[in-house]
Motif scaffolding. Sequence first.
Motif, PDB file in Angstrom:
ATOM      1  N   ALA A 100     -80.221   7.697 -38.570  1.00 46.25           N
ATOM      2  CA  ALA A 100     -80.111   8.838 -38.056  1.00 46.25           C
ATOM      3  C   ALA A 100     -81.438   9.670 -37.479  1.00 46.25           C
ATOM      4  O   ALA A 100     -80.191  10.544 -36.551  1.00 46.25           O
ATOM      5  N   PHE A 101     -82.386   9.495 -37.822  1.00 48.34           N
ATOM      6  CA  PHE A 101     -83.686   9.427 -37.443  1.00 48.34           C
ATOM      7  C   PHE A 101     -84.424   8.927 -35.826  1.00 48.34           C
ATOM      8  O   PHE A 101     -85.161   9.001 -35.265  1.00 48.34           O
ATOM      9  N   ASP A 102     -82.485   8.313 -35.308  1.00 49.31           N
ATOM     10  CA  ASP A 102     -82.627   7.812 -34.062  1.00 49.31           C
ATOM     11  C   ASP A 102     -83.586   6.354 -33.912  1.00 49.31           C
ATOM     12  O   ASP A 102     -84.121   6.102 -32.678  1.00 49.31           O
ATOM     13  N   GLN A 103     -83.712   5.480 -34.966  1.00 52.15           N
ATOM     14  CA  GLN A 103     -84.479   4.220 -34.496  1.00 52.15           C
ATOM     15  C   GLN A 103     -83.391   3.333 -35.382  1.00 52.15           C
ATOM     16  O   GLN A 103     -83.136   2.578 -36.619  1.00 52.15           O
ATOM     17  N   PHE A 104     -82.410   2.970 -34.501  1.00 54.25           N
ATOM     18  CA  PHE A 104     -80.862   2.428 -35.008  1.00 54.25           C
ATOM     19  C   PHE A 104     -81.253   0.915 -35.367  1.00 54.25           C
ATOM     20  O   PHE A 104     -80.824   0.133 -36.699  1.00 54.25           O
ATOM     21  N   ARG A 105     -82.310   0.194 -35.067  1.00 53.40           N
ATOM     22  CA  ARG A 105     -82.592  -1.138 -35.220  1.00 53.40           C
ATOM     23  C   ARG A 105     -82.865  -1.346 -36.293  1.00 53.40           C
ATOM     24  O   ARG A 105     -82.853  -2.274 -36.849  1.00 53.40           O
ATOM     25  N   ILE A 111     -80.587  -2.055 -43.556  1.00 54.54           N
ATOM     26  CA  ILE A 111     -79.186  -1.839 -44.123  1.00 54.54           C
ATOM     27  C   ILE A 111     -78.966  -3.714 -44.982  1.00 54.54           C
ATOM     28  O   ILE A 111     -78.413  -3.864 -45.508  1.00 54.54           O
ATOM     29  N   GLY A 112     -79.217  -3.928 -43.741  1.00 52.69           N
ATOM     30  CA  GLY A 112     -79.162  -5.927 -43.916  1.00 52.69           C
ATOM     31  C   GLY A 112     -80.111  -6.455 -44.877  1.00 52.69           C
ATOM     32  O   GLY A 112     -79.731  -7.558 -45.717  1.00 52.69           O
ATOM     33  N   ALA A 113     -81.834  -5.786 -44.629  1.00 49.27           N
ATOM     34  CA  ALA A 113     -81.891  -6.360 -45.591  1.00 49.27           C
ATOM     35  C   ALA A 113     -81.579  -5.982 -47.303  1.00 49.27           C
ATOM     36  O   ALA A 113     -82.008  -6.406 -48.389  1.00 49.27           O
ATOM     37  N   LEU A 153     -77.477  -9.292 -35.628  1.00 46.94           N
ATOM     38  CA  LEU A 153     -76.735  -7.854 -34.757  1.00 46.94           C
ATOM     39  C   LEU A 153     -77.700  -6.632 -34.490  1.00 46.94           C
ATOM     40  O   LEU A 153     -77.988  -5.789 -33.326  1.00 46.94           O
ATOM     41  N   ALA A 154     -78.651  -6.283 -35.687  1.00 46.15           N
ATOM     42  CA  ALA A 154     -79.127  -5.397 -35.196  1.00 46.15           C
ATOM     43  C   ALA A 154     -80.539  -6.141 -34.203  1.00 46.15           C
ATOM     44  O   ALA A 154     -80.795  -5.699 -32.836  1.00 46.15           O
ATOM     45  N   GLY A 160     -82.765  -3.378 -25.170  1.00 47.32           N
ATOM     46  CA  GLY A 160     -83.952  -4.542 -25.728  1.00 47.32           C
ATOM     47  C   GLY A 160     -83.542  -5.561 -26.494  1.00 47.32           C
ATOM     48  O   GLY A 160     -84.893  -5.478 -26.936  1.00 47.32           O
ATOM     49  N   PRO A 161     -83.314  -6.617 -26.244  1.00 43.51           N
ATOM     50  CA  PRO A 161     -82.886  -6.890 -28.014  1.00 43.51           C
ATOM     51  C   PRO A 161     -84.267  -8.056 -28.507  1.00 43.51           C
ATOM     52  O   PRO A 161     -84.736  -8.399 -27.441  1.00 43.51           O
ATOM     53  N   TRP A 162     -84.247  -7.640 -29.873  1.00 47.87           N
ATOM     54  CA  TRP A 162     -85.928  -8.587 -30.084  1.00 47.87           C
ATOM     55  C   TRP A 162     -85.826 -10.570 -30.035  1.00 47.87           C
ATOM     56  O   TRP A 162     -86.490 -10.449 -30.603  1.00 47.87           O
ATOM     57  N   LEU A 163     -83.995 -10.125 -30.703  1.00 47.50           N
ATOM     58  CA  LEU A 163     -84.047 -11.893 -30.544  1.00 47.50           C
ATOM     59  C   LEU A 163     -82.383 -12.384 -29.690  1.00 47.50           C
ATOM     60  O   LEU A 163     -81.959 -12.158 -29.313  1.00 47.50           O
TER      61      LEU A 163
END
Length: 178
Positions: A100-105, A111-113, A153-154, A160-163
């Motif tokens: 919600a504070f604009d840090q989607f990734r 959430i996945g963790a 997916l995150a 700019g994907p990290w993976l």
Amino acid sequence: MEHSDATDRADTADRADGGAAARSAEERVFAEPVVSDPVSAPDADGVPRRVTRRFPLFTRDTARPEGGGRAAPEDAPAPARQWPILAVLGLVALGLLVTAFDQFRVGTILIGAALLGGAALRWFLPGVGMLAVRSRFTDIATYGVLGAAIVLLALMAQPGPWLQIPFLKDTLHFTVDG
């Protein structure tokens, strides 16, 4: 003529000892059941019942999932008894707040963790309370696959994907261009 379960148990116990001794109602209720039929199994109260291959018309009881007991002693307060699911839900709530504070990734990785942590808790702890929904294997597989998919997916989300997984890009171009 209908008999209560207590009467059936008492009759079974009386037949086991020949009915010679008169017993009080309480003694008859707590008497050891005797299996008189070779095809019998105990019901929820431990009283042997004849099992049939037919399904019952009404479901009287459901089995608790394996590991579905309390995660803390019975005298602990309610939140402490359910700490595994509260830990998972707390991490999911933190991930949603970060998102919600604009840090989607970062939020979706949290959430996945949380789901991966739920799978680990389900694997290693004998009692996880309400985190146990189905069998141990099914819970671990569900939490693990969903958690891994959300994290992957995150990590691969644009921009700019990290993976980056090269064959996925080639597969996408092949299906769209071809």
